[in-house]
Design a protein around this motif. Structure first.
Motif, PDB file in Angstrom:
ATOM      1  N   LEU A  98      35.960 -12.753  22.689  1.00 18.32           N
ATOM      2  CA  LEU A  98      34.718 -12.174  23.207  1.00 18.32           C
ATOM      3  C   LEU A  98      34.191 -12.978  24.393  1.00 18.32           C
ATOM      4  N   GLY A  99      33.251 -12.357  25.121  1.00 11.90           N
ATOM      5  CA  GLY A  99      32.532 -13.069  26.170  1.00 11.90           C
ATOM      6  C   GLY A  99      31.326 -13.774  25.572  1.00 11.90           C
ATOM      7  N   ASP A 100      30.438 -14.317  26.427  1.00 16.15           N
ATOM      8  CA  ASP A 100      29.285 -15.066  25.931  1.00 16.15           C
ATOM      9  C   ASP A 100      28.154 -14.181  25.424  1.00 16.15           C
ATOM     10  N   MET A 139      22.705 -20.490  20.632  1.00 17.55           N
ATOM     11  CA  MET A 139      24.151 -20.391  20.417  1.00 17.55           C
ATOM     12  C   MET A 139      24.891 -21.616  20.935  1.00 17.55           C
ATOM     13  N   SER A 140      24.145 -22.542  21.576  1.00 15.21           N
ATOM     14  CA  SER A 140      24.736 -23.703  22.262  1.00 15.21           C
ATOM     15  C   SER A 140      25.725 -23.280  23.340  1.00 15.21           C
ATOM     16  N   TYR A 141      25.429 -22.196  24.018  1.00 15.27           N
ATOM     17  CA  TYR A 141      26.183 -21.789  25.195  1.00 15.27           C
ATOM     18  C   TYR A 141      25.373 -22.211  26.416  1.00 15.27           C
ATOM     19  N   PRO A 142      26.030 -22.378  27.569  1.00 17.85           N
ATOM     20  CA  PRO A 142      25.237 -22.708  28.759  1.00 17.85           C
ATOM     21  C   PRO A 142      24.287 -21.571  29.133  1.00 17.85           C
ATOM     22  N   ARG A 191      26.973 -18.216  14.642  1.00 15.89           N
ATOM     23  CA  ARG A 191      26.490 -19.286  15.512  1.00 15.89           C
ATOM     24  C   ARG A 191      27.534 -20.385  15.632  1.00 15.89           C
ATOM     25  N   GLY A 192      27.721 -20.890  16.853  1.00 15.80           N
ATOM     26  CA  GLY A 192      28.643 -22.006  17.053  1.00 15.80           C
ATOM     27  C   GLY A 192      30.093 -21.587  17.214  1.00 15.80           C
ATOM     28  N   THR A 193      30.353 -20.275  17.181  1.00 16.96           N
ATOM     29  CA  THR A 193      31.732 -19.817  17.356  1.00 16.96           C
ATOM     30  C   THR A 193      32.135 -19.949  18.825  1.00 16.96           C
ATOM     31  N   ASP A 194      33.351 -20.394  19.083  1.00 11.04           N
ATOM     32  CA  ASP A 194      33.831 -20.399  20.450  1.00 11.04           C
ATOM     33  C   ASP A 194      34.217 -18.964  20.799  1.00 11.04           C
ATOM     34  N   PRO A 195      33.573 -18.392  21.833  1.00 10.26           N
ATOM     35  CA  PRO A 195      33.813 -16.969  22.115  1.00 10.26           C
ATOM     36  C   PRO A 195      35.287 -16.656  22.353  1.00 10.26           C
ATOM     37  N   LYS A 196      36.007 -17.581  22.967  1.00  7.61           N
ATOM     38  CA  LYS A 196      37.408 -17.288  23.306  1.00  7.61           C
ATOM     39  C   LYS A 196      38.261 -17.099  22.050  1.00  7.61           C
ATOM     40  N   GLU A 212      31.410 -11.011  34.030  1.00  5.92           N
ATOM     41  CA  GLU A 212      32.683 -11.698  33.816  1.00  5.92           C
ATOM     42  C   GLU A 212      32.559 -12.717  32.684  1.00  5.92           C
ATOM     43  N   ARG A 213      31.350 -13.326  32.617  1.00 10.19           N
ATOM     44  CA  ARG A 213      31.142 -14.335  31.588  1.00 10.19           C
ATOM     45  C   ARG A 213      30.761 -13.686  30.251  1.00 10.19           C
ATOM     46  N   GLY A 214      30.007 -12.621  30.311  1.00 10.36           N
ATOM     47  CA  GLY A 214      29.434 -12.050  29.092  1.00 10.36           C
ATOM     48  C   GLY A 214      30.341 -11.082  28.356  1.00 10.36           C
ATOM     49  N   ASP A 215      31.159 -10.329  29.097  1.00 12.52           N
ATOM     50  CA  ASP A 215      31.948  -9.263  28.470  1.00 12.52           C
ATOM     51  C   ASP A 215      33.309  -9.789  28.007  1.00 12.52           C
ATOM     52  N   PRO A 216      33.931  -9.207  27.011  1.00  9.79           N
ATOM     53  CA  PRO A 216      33.384  -8.183  26.129  1.00  9.79           C
ATOM     54  C   PRO A 216      32.297  -8.743  25.199  1.00  9.79           C
TER      55      PRO A 216
END
Lengths: 463, 91
Positions: free
Chosen positions: A257-259, A301-304, A248-253, A238-242
């Protein structure tokens, strides 16, 4: 499965398998695994060198038919203890599998431990994943032969040490070393050293994950111990897909995209070559290399962290988790009860055994005094580590006498002593033709060393 | 009914499926057997054989392995021949 499916899947079976080049990984679980590998290898190679009471501390002395386990000496009669120990080990595996999944596979299984060790040597000699792949694809050259020869020499040397240590658990290792250096090893000792070395070399150098996938019985039935609360390594779809690459540093939303950046590092580090993102798979040995690999990427990626993490099916679905559940409690109860029985028995074990064999040639004879006499052969087995003097008595018939030619019964440590004794009793005190009598053996100055053995006393019988 | 084409199993896998389970069983059988019987007591009285215990255990182990492997091979043989037979029937 249809015939055509069988045909296509056949190519992926281990007859024609794709070599896996696990990528190097670092992180907290990798450090934990390395620590486990070092500790377990240390135990394996150093235990035979430990001494206890002037002998090897742990020795399964096959020729003498005695197992020395530190202060304890086990005889073939005590086989039940070893069997119980194996059952306990099996049950612990059930218990830990239900609770924490395949931690055994990922951290403690000899197959994993030696594969890690061999991979480490491979990395030191052939380099990182990409250089190993390049080396294997490269045409034969002097440099390639040199590198490969070096790797196999180191592997074989380590295997031989492993095989030597293995045989050292069954033959005193100092004698084995002395024989090795004077080139006077026996044929079977040589054979088993080579056999075990070859198995190590093959399993850890070449077969690796295929042992887990095709040969390991535990891998096949471990799912029976699993439930929705068992710890597993899982990707968070749910967190990773799509999935998709991004800067680098892009907000996935913002890019829809997912994480998961689809970098494939989790696949490259996997020692069994699977993609954890496809869900829980039977090939997964829960080594958690993909967790460390993904955490590193998430940090970059500075993601959790925790896109791939240790979780349970219930936790992943957002349901309540239960650590103590009937399955775990049943396994734990059986485990504790068996442990208690084994320890009590070991603690109460009397290292003394008495066998009574009636003389088979004559049922009985009459002495000059008119008493009935039976002859017995007694076998006294002193399983203690000290010699002992014993007192023998018998009862069962009023006024029965015990006669022996030996002035005193002394049995050295770990020895069997045969003793001929005669019992004499008055016919009128016998209730029937054959009466049960008891022999009591008591060690002098050691109250706990005593045993009782029953036998039959035969007379002419009442007319 | 679809029947797995077991006779297409690669030879390596066939060999391992015979030798590997029998190897495990041979270890267990050797342990149980020799904890009950001392190899020294198994030599008949009239024979004067001087055999080291390690040799006796090793030979015992290999005998168990052979016996268990024959049994494993029997299982494999029946599975393969039955799957051939069933496949012929289904055709």
């Amino acid at each position: 499965m249809s015939a055509s499916q069988a045909n296509t899947s056949e190519n992926t079976l281990y007859a024609a398998h794709k070599k896996i080049y696990p990528r190097e990984v670092s992180g907290r679980f990798t450090r934990l695994r390395m620590l486990s590998v070092i500790v377990l290898l240390g135990i394996y190679y150093l235990t035979p060198l430990l001494r206890w009471d002037g002998r090897q501390a742990l020795l399964f002395d096959l020729p003498a038919r005695k197992f020395y386990i530190f202060g304890l000496t086990l005889w073939p009669q005590d086989f039940i203890y070893l069997a119980a120990l194996l059952i306990l080990a099996g049950l612990s595996l059930f218990f830990f599998t239900a609770l924490v999944g395949r931690v055994w596979c990922g951290y403690a299984c000899p197959q994993t431990v030696w594969t890690e060790a061999y991979l480490w040597m491979e990395r030191k000699i052939e380099g990182k994943r990409t250089s190993r792949m390049k080396l294997d694809k490269a045409p034969t050259s002097a440099a390639k032969i040199r590198t490969k020869t070096l790797k196999h020499t180191v592997w074989i040397a380590f295997s031989l040490w492993t095989g030597f240590t293995f045989v050292g658990y069954f033959t005193p290792i100092d004698q084995l070393a002395a024989k090795l250096f004077s080139a006077s090893l026996g044929p079977w000792e040589t054979f088993w050293i080579l056999f075990y070395s070859f198995a190590t070399y093959g399993n850890a150098g070449f077969m690796r994950e295929q042992v887990c996938m095709y040969m390991c019985p535990y891998a096949r039935f471990q799912s029976a111990m699993f439930d929705s609360d068992t710890l597993i390594v899982a990707y968070h779809p749910e967190r990773g897909d799509p999935r998709g690459s991004r800067r680098r540093g892009t907000d996935p939303k913002s890019v829809g995209l997912g994480d998961c950046i689809d970098c494939n590092v989790c696949v490259q580090v996997c020692p069994t070559g699977i993609d954890i993102r496809d869900g829980l798979q039977y090939e997964c040995i829960a080594c958690s290399a993909c967790i460390d690999a993904c955490d590193e990427i998430m940090d970059k990626m500075s993601y959790p962290r925790g896109l791939i993490r240790y979780t349970t099916e219930n936790a992943a679905q957002g349901r309540k988790q239960h650590i103590l559940r009937p399955r775990v409690m049943v396994y734990a109860t059986i485990l504790l009860v068996l442990c208690g029985i084994l320890l009590t028995n070991l603690f109460l074990r009397v290292p003394l055994e008495l066998d009574v064999i009636r003389d088979r040639n004559t049922l009985y004879r009459e002495t000059r005094e008119g008493l009935i006499e039976n002859v017995y052969t007694l076998k006294i087995l002193n399983m203690d580590s000290k010699p002992h003097q014993y007192t023998l008595t018998a009862d069962g018939i009023d006024g029965m006498k015990l006669v022996t030619d030996e002035p005193e019964i002394v049995v050295p440590a770990g020895a069997v002593q045969e003793l001929i004794v005669r019992l004499q009793a008055d016919e009128f005190n016998m209730e029937s033709r054959s009466v049960a009598v008891k022999f009591y053996l008591q060690a002098n100055q050691a109250n706990h060393l005593n045993t009782v053995e029953e036998a039959r006393f035969v007379g002419p019988g009442k007319p | 009914m679809d029947v797995p084409v077991t006779d297409k199993i690669p030879h390596t896998q066939q060999a391992i499926s015979v030798l590997w389970p029998s190897f495990l069983i041979a270890i267990v059988a050797t342990g149980v057997f020799f904890s009950a019987f001392n190899p020294r007591d198994l030599i008949p009285f009239n024979l004067d054989i001087d055999i080291s215990p390690l040799a006796a255990y090793s030979i015992g182990f290999f005998l168990f392995w052979v016996v268990a492997a024959i049994s494993s091979y029997g299982t494999l043989y029946f599975i393969i021949s039955n799957s051939r037979f069933l496949n012929k029937q289904n055709r």
